[in-house]
Scaffold this motif. Structure first.
Motif, PDB file in Angstrom:
ATOM      1  N   THR A 142      -0.688 -13.716 -39.760  1.00  0.00           N
ATOM      2  CA  THR A 142      -1.660 -12.667 -39.434  1.00  0.00           C
ATOM      3  C   THR A 142      -3.041 -13.105 -39.894  1.00  0.00           C
ATOM      4  O   THR A 142      -3.558 -12.657 -40.921  1.00  0.00           O
ATOM      5  N   ASP A 143      -3.647 -14.005 -39.129  1.00  0.00           N
ATOM      6  CA  ASP A 143      -5.006 -14.435 -39.423  1.00  0.00           C
ATOM      7  C   ASP A 143      -5.723 -14.732 -38.112  1.00  0.00           C
ATOM      8  O   ASP A 143      -5.111 -14.818 -37.042  1.00  0.00           O
ATOM      9  N   VAL A 144      -7.028 -14.894 -38.206  1.00  0.00           N
ATOM     10  CA  VAL A 144      -7.844 -15.063 -37.013  1.00  0.00           C
ATOM     11  C   VAL A 144      -7.498 -16.355 -36.282  1.00  0.00           C
ATOM     12  O   VAL A 144      -7.547 -16.410 -35.037  1.00  0.00           O
ATOM     13  N   ALA A 145      -7.115 -17.387 -37.003  1.00  0.00           N
ATOM     14  CA  ALA A 145      -6.783 -18.671 -36.371  1.00  0.00           C
ATOM     15  C   ALA A 145      -5.643 -18.523 -35.358  1.00  0.00           C
ATOM     16  O   ALA A 145      -5.644 -19.179 -34.315  1.00  0.00           O
ATOM     17  N   SER A 146      -4.692 -17.664 -35.652  1.00  0.00           N
ATOM     18  CA  SER A 146      -3.575 -17.453 -34.730  1.00  0.00           C
ATOM     19  C   SER A 146      -4.068 -16.902 -33.401  1.00  0.00           C
ATOM     20  O   SER A 146      -3.575 -17.278 -32.322  1.00  0.00           O
ATOM     21  N   PHE A 147      -5.058 -16.032 -33.439  1.00  0.00           N
ATOM     22  CA  PHE A 147      -5.599 -15.435 -32.217  1.00  0.00           C
ATOM     23  C   PHE A 147      -6.505 -16.427 -31.484  1.00  0.00           C
ATOM     24  O   PHE A 147      -6.557 -16.421 -30.246  1.00  0.00           O
ATOM     25  N   GLU A 148      -7.196 -17.268 -32.218  1.00  0.00           N
ATOM     26  CA  GLU A 148      -7.995 -18.317 -31.585  1.00  0.00           C
ATOM     27  C   GLU A 148      -7.095 -19.242 -30.776  1.00  0.00           C
ATOM     28  O   GLU A 148      -7.416 -19.615 -29.635  1.00  0.00           O
ATOM     29  N   GLN A 149      -5.961 -19.608 -31.338  1.00  0.00           N
ATOM     30  CA  GLN A 149      -5.029 -20.499 -30.642  1.00  0.00           C
ATOM     31  C   GLN A 149      -4.395 -19.804 -29.439  1.00  0.00           C
ATOM     32  O   GLN A 149      -4.251 -20.396 -28.363  1.00  0.00           O
ATOM     33  N   ALA A 150      -4.007 -18.545 -29.619  1.00  0.00           N
ATOM     34  CA  ALA A 150      -3.375 -17.820 -28.520  1.00  0.00           C
ATOM     35  C   ALA A 150      -4.339 -17.629 -27.352  1.00  0.00           C
ATOM     36  O   ALA A 150      -3.930 -17.652 -26.178  1.00  0.00           O
TER      37      ALA A 150
ATOM     38  N   GLN B  24      -6.372 -19.618 -26.150  1.00  0.00           N
ATOM     39  CA  GLN B  24      -6.491 -20.826 -25.336  1.00  0.00           C
ATOM     40  C   GLN B  24      -5.446 -20.915 -24.242  1.00  0.00           C
ATOM     41  O   GLN B  24      -5.599 -21.705 -23.297  1.00  0.00           O
ATOM     42  N   VAL B  25      -4.389 -20.114 -24.338  1.00  0.00           N
ATOM     43  CA  VAL B  25      -3.340 -20.169 -23.309  1.00  0.00           C
ATOM     44  C   VAL B  25      -3.478 -19.032 -22.301  1.00  0.00           C
ATOM     45  O   VAL B  25      -2.589 -18.830 -21.471  1.00  0.00           O
ATOM     46  N   LEU B  26      -4.591 -18.287 -22.351  1.00  0.00           N
ATOM     47  CA  LEU B  26      -4.774 -17.171 -21.428  1.00  0.00           C
ATOM     48  C   LEU B  26      -4.769 -17.638 -19.972  1.00  0.00           C
ATOM     49  O   LEU B  26      -4.298 -16.922 -19.077  1.00  0.00           O
ATOM     50  N   SER B  27      -5.265 -18.853 -19.713  1.00  0.00           N
ATOM     51  CA  SER B  27      -5.302 -19.358 -18.339  1.00  0.00           C
ATOM     52  C   SER B  27      -3.910 -19.531 -17.756  1.00  0.00           C
ATOM     53  O   SER B  27      -3.752 -19.593 -16.524  1.00  0.00           O
ATOM     54  N   ALA B  28      -2.884 -19.594 -18.606  1.00  0.00           N
ATOM     55  CA  ALA B  28      -1.506 -19.674 -18.108  1.00  0.00           C
ATOM     56  C   ALA B  28      -1.014 -18.321 -17.623  1.00  0.00           C
ATOM     57  O   ALA B  28      -0.014 -18.244 -16.897  1.00  0.00           O
TER      58      ALA B  28
ATOM     59  N   ARG C 260     -15.103 -13.321 -17.044  1.00  0.00           N
ATOM     60  CA  ARG C 260     -13.922 -12.538 -17.386  1.00  0.00           C
ATOM     61  C   ARG C 260     -13.010 -13.311 -18.343  1.00  0.00           C
ATOM     62  O   ARG C 260     -12.505 -12.757 -19.327  1.00  0.00           O
ATOM     63  N   MET C 261     -12.768 -14.559 -18.029  1.00  0.00           N
ATOM     64  CA  MET C 261     -11.883 -15.349 -18.880  1.00  0.00           C
ATOM     65  C   MET C 261     -12.456 -15.479 -20.288  1.00  0.00           C
ATOM     66  O   MET C 261     -11.747 -15.267 -21.286  1.00  0.00           O
ATOM     67  N   HIS C 262     -13.720 -15.808 -20.380  1.00  0.00           N
ATOM     68  CA  HIS C 262     -14.334 -16.002 -21.695  1.00  0.00           C
ATOM     69  C   HIS C 262     -14.355 -14.696 -22.492  1.00  0.00           C
ATOM     70  O   HIS C 262     -14.030 -14.687 -23.695  1.00  0.00           O
ATOM     71  N   VAL C 263     -14.711 -13.612 -21.834  1.00  0.00           N
ATOM     72  CA  VAL C 263     -14.820 -12.331 -22.539  1.00  0.00           C
ATOM     73  C   VAL C 263     -13.462 -11.889 -23.081  1.00  0.00           C
ATOM     74  O   VAL C 263     -13.352 -11.461 -24.239  1.00  0.00           O
TER      75      VAL C 263
END
Length: 468
Positions: A415-423, A425-429, A444-447
């Protein structure tokens, strides 16, 4: 009810008329405009005036003690009206002046027309029959009801309008007219008539069915991330509940969900628009579906058909499916000919679950979403691990959907911000957004990626506050 009805003019003589405080205030503040906008503004101002007067009449010792309308209350009341003639300043000033005019008349013992909800109800009494109790569950009605010919409320040149008063009547009418257009609030469907000039041969209007406007709590069995079944409660919202009717319920059980309503449409639309209509519309930019997806909601569907073995009876089948399985493609859903939505089931949140909702639009209020992210995040008992995640997306694809790859990327992570930063990156999938007048694909993707990280920061802050 019309703007001209507001004036106290029982003998229909204009020279004897006494203007309603909303009308008089518009005159004194020079807020009247061309004939297109003025009636709508007057009706909106009269509504907030009368609601405030009725609310305070039982609380205040006399009219002079009545609560004055605030600037924010006046602005909110006219937020659904547009003005390009005089501008809003004189209209807002008129809204603030109404109470003074009303109090002065009360002091002078002047008769002011009492516009109450019961008066409006009485005016429509000739077209209404007794309705099912609002607290009666939808399932209380019998499975098979003897079919009788139900006459349409209107029948003009082969086009028919039905206004059923119960689910039984709705089942019968829909079984006989499976291709009928179902009309709930009409806030979006009405545009098909006014803008696209579509003639609907058969319309079934649902506003008279009180059973669709009820809500309840029910026990439900759900699967956790570890495939263990747990018993919990679900909030069951009738598909015919308007935004206004839902608001106090959501404020009690899902306060963060309720907060979003301030940014959804205007008071006039929230008075009419329904949860079932918003879902059945299947718009990729609808505000409610992404939030309901994140909350793991289910949808109760009913499919009606004539009973072939007993023509005098109506058969129907009910099914409750995950909302994530309801949307099939752009404007395509699980609804079939003869189907309608009965209710929405939303599991109540547990102590270890956190909900975050972010809507992006060109205007902060009363505007269509460019994109929307709703995140329900479940953490472990010690708060160190993300046990489960549900990420609902709106405005990012042809349908509202769950970002399943992002969800999986979060599950089991710290439960830290790094986990969300990594997740992020896979939004394009999960999605490939489109470019339109509201936003570009890249925007839209960036926001949404940054909104996901923002959710992570909010979760960390909440966990720190809980442990402090």
């Amino acid at each position: 009810m019309t703007a001209s009805y507001l004036a106290d003019n029982p003998e229909h003589h204009p020279e004897r008329a006494m203007l309603h405080p909303a009308q008089q205030a518009m005159v004194e503040c020079h807020g009247s405009q061309c004939g297109f906008c003025t009636p709508g503004f007057v009706m909106s101002l009269a509504c907030v005036y009368e609601n405030n007067r009725m609310q305070t009449s039982s609380e205040a010792a006399n009219q002079s003690d009545a609560k004055q309308l605030s600037y924010d209350e006046v602005v909110a009341s006219i937020s659904g009206n547009l003005c390009r003639c005089t501008g809003y300043r004189p209209i807002i000033e008129a809204g603030l002046l109404m109470s003074d005019i009303g109090q002065k008349r009360e002091a002078e013992h002047s008769a002011v027309k009492d516009l109450t909800i019961s008066l409006a109800t009485d005016a429509m009494g000739s077209t209404k029959e007794s309705a099912v109790s609002a607290n009666a569950p939808a399932e209380a009605e019998s499975d098979n009801v003897e079919s009788t010919a139900i006459a349409p409320a209107l029948n003009d040149a082969g086009r028919r309008l039905y206004i059923p008063k119960s689910l039984d009547e709705l089942n019968q009418i829909l079984a006989a007219n499976p291709q009928a257009t179902i009309w709930a609030g009409g806030t979006d469907l009405g545009l098909s008539v006014t803008q696209h000039l579509i003639d609907h041969d058969v319309i079934i209007q649902l506003s008279g069915i009180e059973a669709l406007k009820s809500w309840s709590l029910s026990d439900a069995t759900s699967n956790t991330s570890t495939d263990e079944q747990t018993q919990s409660q679900s909030l069951v919202l009738g598909a015919g509940m308007s935004y206004k009717q839902m608001l106090p319920v959501l404020e009690q059980y899902f306060p963060r969900f309720a907060q979003v309503f301030e940014r959804i449409a205007s008071p006039q639309i929230r008075n009419m628009g329904t949860i079932g209509g918003n879902i059945a519309n299947a718009s990729p930019i609808g505000d409610l579906p992404p939030i309901l997806l994140a909350l793991d909601a289910s949808i109760h569907l009913r499919h009606c058909a004539p009973n072939r073995e007993e023509p005098s009876h109506v058969s129907y089948t009910d099914e409750i499916i995950p909302l994530s399985a309801f949307f099939l493609d752009y404007k395509k859903t699980k609804l079939q000919a003869g189907s309608y939505i009965v209710a929405i089931h939303i599991p109540l949140m547990q102590d270890h679950q956190h909900l975050f909702i972010h809507k992006i639009s060109k205007r902060y209020e009363d505007d269509i979403s460019a994109c929307l992210l709703a995140a329900r995040l479940d953490v472990s008992a010690d708060g160190a691990i993300i046990d489960n995640a549900k990420l609902g997306l709106g405005g990012m694809a042809a349908i509202p959907l769950l970002a399943v790859h992002c969800q999986q990327a979060l599950i089991g992570q710290a439960t830290d911000v790094a986990s969300f930063e990594q997740a992020a990156q896979v939004l394009s999938a999960d999605v490939t957004p489109m470019t339109d007048v509201r936003a570009s694909r890249e925007y839209r993707m960036h926001v949404v990626q940054r909104l996901l990280v923002k959710c992570g920061k909010q979760l960390v802050a909440e966990m720190q506050a809980e442990s402090a």
